[in-house]
Design an enzyme around this catalytic site. Sequence first.
Site, PDB file in Angstrom:
ATOM      1  N   ASP A  42       0.846  -1.193   0.000  1.00  0.00           N
ATOM      2  CA  ASP A  42       0.000   0.000   0.000  1.00  0.00           C
ATOM      3  C   ASP A  42       0.881   1.241   0.000  1.00  0.00           C
ATOM      4  O   ASP A  42       2.021   1.212   0.478  1.00  0.00           O
ATOM      5  CB  ASP A  42      -0.911   0.004   1.253  1.00  0.00           C
ATOM      6  CG  ASP A  42      -2.163   0.849   1.068  1.00  0.00           C
ATOM      7  OD1 ASP A  42      -3.255   0.260   0.927  1.00  0.00           O
ATOM      8  OD2 ASP A  42      -2.053   2.100   1.053  1.00  0.00           O
ATOM      9  N   ASP A  65       3.795   2.469  -4.316  1.00  0.00           N
ATOM     10  CA  ASP A  65       2.932   3.326  -5.124  1.00  0.00           C
ATOM     11  C   ASP A  65       2.704   2.569  -6.426  1.00  0.00           C
ATOM     12  O   ASP A  65       3.647   2.370  -7.204  1.00  0.00           O
ATOM     13  CB  ASP A  65       3.625   4.671  -5.390  1.00  0.00           C
ATOM     14  CG  ASP A  65       2.762   5.585  -6.251  1.00  0.00           C
ATOM     15  OD1 ASP A  65       1.732   5.120  -6.785  1.00  0.00           O
ATOM     16  OD2 ASP A  65       3.127   6.765  -6.388  1.00  0.00           O
ATOM     17  N   TYR A 157     -13.762   8.365 -12.071  1.00  0.00           N
ATOM     18  CA  TYR A 157     -13.829   7.049 -11.418  1.00  0.00           C
ATOM     19  C   TYR A 157     -14.558   6.049 -12.324  1.00  0.00           C
ATOM     20  O   TYR A 157     -14.093   4.921 -12.533  1.00  0.00           O
ATOM     21  CB  TYR A 157     -14.535   7.179 -10.069  1.00  0.00           C
ATOM     22  CG  TYR A 157     -14.616   5.897  -9.280  1.00  0.00           C
ATOM     23  CD1 TYR A 157     -13.505   5.407  -8.590  1.00  0.00           C
ATOM     24  CD2 TYR A 157     -15.806   5.166  -9.207  1.00  0.00           C
ATOM     25  CE1 TYR A 157     -13.570   4.216  -7.868  1.00  0.00           C
ATOM     26  CE2 TYR A 157     -15.884   3.986  -8.479  1.00  0.00           C
ATOM     27  CZ  TYR A 157     -14.772   3.512  -7.802  1.00  0.00           C
ATOM     28  OH  TYR A 157     -14.839   2.339  -7.078  1.00  0.00           O
ATOM     29  N   LYS A 161     -12.983   2.596 -13.879  1.00  0.00           N
ATOM     30  CA  LYS A 161     -13.473   1.248 -13.574  1.00  0.00           C
ATOM     31  C   LYS A 161     -13.933   0.522 -14.844  1.00  0.00           C
ATOM     32  O   LYS A 161     -13.860  -0.710 -14.931  1.00  0.00           O
ATOM     33  CB  LYS A 161     -14.584   1.319 -12.515  1.00  0.00           C
ATOM     34  CG  LYS A 161     -14.048   1.738 -11.139  1.00  0.00           C
ATOM     35  CD  LYS A 161     -13.056   0.722 -10.589  1.00  0.00           C
ATOM     36  CE  LYS A 161     -12.242   1.200  -9.434  1.00  0.00           C
ATOM     37  NZ  LYS A 161     -11.290   0.203  -8.912  1.00  0.00           N
TER      38      LYS A 161
END
Length: 252
Positions: A42, A65, A157, A161
């Site tokens: 993470d 990252d 977003y 996706k």
Amino acid sequence: MDTDSWFDFSERVVLISGGAGAIGREISLAFARAGAQIVVADLDAEAAAKVAAEAGSDAISAALDVCDAEAAEALAEHLWEQHGHIDVLVNTAAVYIRVAAVDLTEADFDRTMDINVKGTWLLSQAVGRHMIERGYGRIINYTSNAGNRGSSLQLAYNASKAAVISMTKSLAVEWGRTGVTVNAVAPGPTNTALMAPAFSDPALVESFSQRIPQGVLTPSDVTVGPVLFLASPMAGSITGHVLYADGGMSAT
Ligand SMILES: NC(=O)c1ccc[n+]([C@@H]2O[C@H](COP(=O)([O-])OP(=O)(O)OC[C@H]3O[C@@H](n4cnc5c(N)ncnc54)[C@H](O)[C@@H]3O)[C@@H](O)[C@H]2O)c1
């Protein structure tokens, strides 16, 4: 066929990007409970270390990252050298921005695409090349209903996706004969840090509930079963699939 061992992940190495997030943590802990050697990666190194400590045994964490190609390659290389195999990659790292399309900045658009799309590709590429070499691997990406339908205030977003769904299918086809499967899961609306900008709007939360046939918002552990299933020998012939765990929302 010995079905008892299908959810036994001992001697499996499982890398979870965004493993310190709400959903990533659930996935990390579930694989650890199933016996896997988990690697919690993470951007938030401290939070990742906490999840690994919570998982116990031989769980490890890594600061990563996902947009950093060299770092993704270095982590995959390190795990390959240490273990000789990386069996499962779960790509959960993502960001979400809620803003009108006319006010969305180029910087926020790029950041969303970098983390959600490029990051998923970079880590899949870095890990996938070792999986292909070994002739076995399971990659599970996180997407959303948002990738399939229009909705206001989340253009970047939604587009990211949709791209994850497209990448999942493209990799599944390209790697079809390699022993590596590539699938995606799509949880319904879950009240996590990611979705805080949406969950702070009570009218929107109410509209989520109205649109979910089962009538309940999605708990953060809802994809544990689907992800373990897709990572298991049971799902060997499933590739390029998107599994929705959303109380039926995608059916509306
Ligand atoms: N929460 C929902 O309603 C929902 C619905 C559908 C799909 N999803 C998807 O599920 C996944 C997990 O979401 P969540 O709700 O647990 O979010 P979260 O915000 O709790 O977790 C996301 C994690 O990604 C990490 N991250 C962000 N940028 C990173 C980077 N550049 N490199 C590495 N790590 C980075 C964050 O530090 C965080 O730990 C996401 O892919 C999200 O799009 C969530």
